[in-house]
Motif scaffolding. Structure first.
Motif, PDB file in Angstrom:
ATOM      1  N   CYS A  18      37.181 -34.120-125.628  1.00  0.00           N
ATOM      2  CA  CYS A  18      37.737 -32.811-125.964  1.00  0.00           C
ATOM      3  C   CYS A  18      36.639 -31.751-125.809  1.00  0.00           C
ATOM      4  O   CYS A  18      35.466 -32.086-125.654  1.00  0.00           O
ATOM      5  CB  CYS A  18      38.290 -32.810-127.385  1.00  0.00           C
ATOM      6  N   CYS A  69      33.682 -32.133-128.254  1.00  0.00           N
ATOM      7  CA  CYS A  69      32.795 -33.262-127.944  1.00  0.00           C
ATOM      8  C   CYS A  69      31.984 -32.971-126.685  1.00  0.00           C
ATOM      9  O   CYS A  69      30.803 -33.300-126.595  1.00  0.00           O
ATOM     10  CB  CYS A  69      33.599 -34.544-127.765  1.00  0.00           C
ATOM     11  N   CYS A  91      32.910 -39.242-128.888  1.00  0.00           N
ATOM     12  CA  CYS A  91      34.340 -38.968-129.070  1.00  0.00           C
ATOM     13  C   CYS A  91      34.593 -38.571-130.518  1.00  0.00           C
ATOM     14  O   CYS A  91      33.684 -38.590-131.343  1.00  0.00           O
ATOM     15  CB  CYS A  91      35.175 -40.195-128.713  1.00  0.00           C
ATOM     16  N   CYS A  92      35.838 -38.202-130.799  1.00  0.00           N
ATOM     17  CA  CYS A  92      36.201 -37.844-132.167  1.00  0.00           C
ATOM     18  C   CYS A  92      37.663 -38.229-132.389  1.00  0.00           C
ATOM     19  O   CYS A  92      38.299 -38.802-131.506  1.00  0.00           O
ATOM     20  CB  CYS A  92      35.984 -36.349-132.406  1.00  0.00           C
ATOM     21  N   CYS A 117      39.971 -37.013-129.550  1.00  0.00           N
ATOM     22  CA  CYS A 117      39.908 -37.454-128.154  1.00  0.00           C
ATOM     23  C   CYS A 117      39.536 -38.929-127.991  1.00  0.00           C
ATOM     24  O   CYS A 117      39.555 -39.439-126.883  1.00  0.00           O
ATOM     25  CB  CYS A 117      38.925 -36.580-127.379  1.00  0.00           C
TER      26      CYS A 117
HETATM   27 ZN   LIG Z   1      36.487 -35.111-129.312  1.00  0.00          ZN
END
Ligand SMILES: [Zn+2]
Ligand SMILES: [Zn+2]
Ligand SMILES: [Zn+2]
Length: 752
Positions: free
Chosen positions: A158, A161, A179-180, A183
């Protein structure tokens, strides 16, 4: 003002070295650039000379934890080029393609803090990682290491990120698996009612664990089977379902404080437990509360959580989990979701799954901490695929290892790339995994073997493989005798050259006389060796069956000692058949294996008549031994070119001791002390003939710490230079490095 050119050599690429330099430089007001080249990381800076020197010192001290600096060369010039900033220069396309790949790294302190921070965007995010931590080896499909070539390629970063990823000041600069929640991958739980749970996943899993259920948990290098270790019924259930009646299970503890409740933990052991490699460390039990976890010995295999997901599983009521590799007998560890739900259908009550694929299987590593160092029983996750640096160089070589504890090793220049734990090649799935990993390593590290090495045993699957590809691809194939490989492995492990005396004791390896060896003391070097000491041969009555039915070995020990076997000493149902087989020499094989001697003695002492896993007899003897007993049994050391330990006087005295009611603890200790004495006496005799004072100790028998420590200590106090393994396993997993060292140095027997 001066200009300095700094070349840093070693393992400095793909380990976050350039961002590290970029960050460090800001403390020094130096200008210039940094770039990767085929000869290492090159830095050029201009500034005050004393600042430059401090900067270089700081590189050594603060270097990224995965890097290994072998040398730093500094050249100082008077001429200035007038740099006005500090830049990272993109590396020019390098044809040598020699990138090192990081092992998987346990979550770092910064990520752990964020994981527990309610205000952080990655609060309780099971896949949190950064440049300093996270999965590497197990998700990488190809090099160069970037996201497209990992199993993270199906997730698109995303914007948030991505901006971290691009910001050199950010901890997630170039963190490929970054990542998070928005995403990245996600977890879900397939519970025992076959319902997929996507909300409150962790809570559901924890509730089931607390209820005594067995959960398959997808980790970093494969699945674990987990249950609440404090729930004895759950543990028994897991044993039954996994068909693993006595073998110990590994435990994962919430934190080091929890570990201390039931294990003795030295400062050095704590360092290894908490290191970014997070191996399973074998620790001495302090209490009996987990005797049902590891029945046969005084140790518990303990690890601390390493994946963020693990940390989420623990709380005050759930602080110790059994975490055993999820595989069915001798098969490789399970890594894929479908594979898990099918294969473990009868074993696991629920499945904690996620959609980040594991590309490469990698089991947990297993170590003792001895003399402050890792002493490997299994070198795998956290270590693989970092190479072992050796002090010889040769053209590319593939060494195919042994069989039951298989591994392979590839040499490129002076780096030996040792595989992760592979397992027993007699299992077809394991064999297939072995072959695919060889191909994977060749691709990753751009290795094109010109020579192939295997064991001298023609029936090992690894030998057949070596000969097969040698013939197909027109490569030279060399055989290396098993114990010579053990010796060379310990030499290469310690960067030794020249002649050594090698105590190489194990379960079995085919000797040059085509009998089974395993109690050998060798003298020689990488190229050649002489067999200088051994033990009186023991019969394996019924061949391989005697490795399981170890009372058959006890029978032969008695038979050879007394000429017959007294029923009061050893009562076997099939003693008449055994006796006939011995007398008519039917289906019996001879071995000089110390491992088998252990088996026979443990049966004689009534500790065990049937071994449910290899080495069980020896493990029980170690557990039983009285640590303060110094007594030694009588034995003969027959003098000739080949010293032979005649164990018959010892067996006679053991039988006498049993008859007199001497405790098993004393007898076990005296038995092992006798072996120590034999080793030390033989070494001294060989030294008197060769003037060699360098001793290496290798082989599976030396997973016995009682024996290892006593031989080590006695030889050292007698002034010998004693070397044990510190970078590869002492058991057959370390064989491949030895095979490679022998052939790289011009030894081995050409067979194709
Ligand atoms: Zn992310
Ligand atoms: Zn991190
Ligand atoms: Zn061996």
């Amino acid at each position: 003002m001066k200009r300095a050119n700094i070349v840093v050599n070693g393992i400095v690429q793909g380990v976050g070295f350039r961002p590290f330099i970029h960050k460090l430089i800001s403390e020094y007001e130096l200008k210039g650039w940094v770039k990767n080249t085929s000869s290492g990381v090159v830095i050029e800076v201009e500034g005050e000379l004393d600042k430059i020197h401090c900067f270089v010192e700081d590189i050594k001290i603060k270097k990224p934890k995965l890097s290994v600096i072998e040398s730093i060369n500094l050249t100082v010039y008077d001429e200035l080029l007038g740099y006005n900033e500090f830049r990272i220069i993109e590396s020019t396309n390098d044809t040598t393609k020699f990138t090192l790949i990081s092992p998987d790294v346990a979550i770092c302190d910064d990520c752990l803090r964020e994981l527990n921070d309610k205000n952080d965007k990655r609060y309780k995010f099971p896949f949190i990682n950064c440049t300093n931590c996270g999965p590497r080896f197990t998700i990488i499909k190809d090099v160069p290491y970037d996201r497209e070539k990992t199993t993270m390629n199906k997730f698109k970063m995303c914007d948030s990120c991505l901006s971290e990823y691009k910001d050199i000041e950010d901890r997630r600069y170039h963190a490929q698996p970054n990542c998070c929640f928005d995403c990245g991958p996600n977890i879900y739980y397939l519970n025992s009612d076959n319902i997929i749970i996507k909300e409150n996943v962790i809570e559901s899993v924890k509730n089931d664990l607390k209820e005594g259920k067995i959960i398959a948990i997808k980790g970093i290098g494969g699945f674990h089977l987990a249950c609440n270790a404090k729930n004895k019924i759950a543990v028994e259930k897991l044993r039954q379902r996994k068909n693993r009646e006595e073998k110990p299970f590994a435990l994962m503890c919430r934190d080091i404080k929890t570990v201390r409740q039931f294990c003795i933990v030295s400062k050095e052991e704590e360092e290894h437990l908490t290191s970014f490699r997070r191996p399973i460390v074998l620790l001495r039990k302090k209490s009996e509360i987990f005797d049902y976890i590891s029945i046969d010995n005084n140790y518990l295999g303990i690890m601390l959580p390493y994946a963020p997901l693990h940390f989420l599983l623990f709380d005050d009521e759930l602080d110790v989990l059994v975490m055993t590799s999820a595989n069915m007998k001798d098969k490789p560890i399970i890594k894929d979701n479908d594979e898990a739900t099918i294969e473990l259908k009868e074993v696991a009550d629920g499945f904690l799954l996620h959609n980040r694929d594991i590309y490469v299987r990698c089991d947990d590593s297993l170590i003792f901490v001895y003399k402050g160092n890792e002493y490997f029983i299994r070198r795998s996750r956290g270590y693989t695929p970092f190479p072992i640096k050796v002090e010889f160089e040769a053209e590319d070589i593939l060494a195919c290892g042994a069989e039951q504890k298989a591994s392979f090793c590839l040499l490129k220049k002076n780096y030996a790339f040792l595989s992760q734990h592979i397992g027993d090649l007699k299992n077809i799935e394991t064999y297939n995994n072995y072959i695919s990993q060889i191909e994977h390593f060749k691709k990753l590290f751009d290795i094109n073997p010109k020579k192939i090495v295997c064991d001298y045993h023609p029936d090992y699957m690894s030998t057949e493989y070596a000969i097969d590809i040698g013939e197909k691809h027109n490569k030279e194939v060399y055989m290396v005798q098993h114990h010579h490989a053990h010796m060379a492995s310990c030499m290469a492990d310690n960067n030794l050259n020249g002649n050594v005396i090698a105590i190489t004791w194990d379960g079995t390896g085919l000797g040059l006389d085509n009998t089974l060896w395993g109690g050998e003391i060798l003298y020689g070097n990488y190229r050649e060796f002489e067999r200088r000491a051994t033990i009186r041969k023991i019969r394996l009555v019924g061949g391989d069956l005697a490795i399981k039915e170890i009372d058959r070995i006890a029978y032969d020990l008695l038979y050879q000692t007394f000429g017959n076997v007294d029923k009061n000493i050893l009562d076997m149902k099939n003693s008449q058949i055994i006796n006939k087989m011995i007398e008519n020499n039917v289906n019996t094989y001879l071995t000089s294996s110390i491992g088998r001697l252990f088996d026979g003695v443990s049966s004689l002492l009534g500790l065990r008549h049937y071994a449910s896993y290899e080495g069980q007899g020896a493990i029980l003897l170690e557990k039983t031994a009285e640590l303060n007993e110094n007594g030694v049994y009588t034995y003969n050391l027959e003098q000739s070119d080949l010293l032979e330990f005649d164990w018959r006087p010892m067996i006679r005295e053991i039988v006498l001791d049993i008859g007199r009611g001497v405790s098993i603890n004393i007898i076990s200790a005296k038995f092992m002390n006798t072996l120590v004495d034999f080793a030390v006496k033989s070494v001294k005799q060989i030294e008197s003939e060769t003037n060699c004072r360098d001793i290496v100790i290798s082989g599976g028998v030396f997973q016995n710490m009682y024996l290892l420590d006593r031989i080590y200590t006695r030889l050292q106090s007698d002034g010998f230079n004693v070397y044990i393994h510190k970078r590869v396993s002492t058991n057959d997993e370390g064989i491949s490095l030895g095979q490679l060292a022998v052939v790289a140095n011009g030894g081995g027997m050409r067979c194709v």
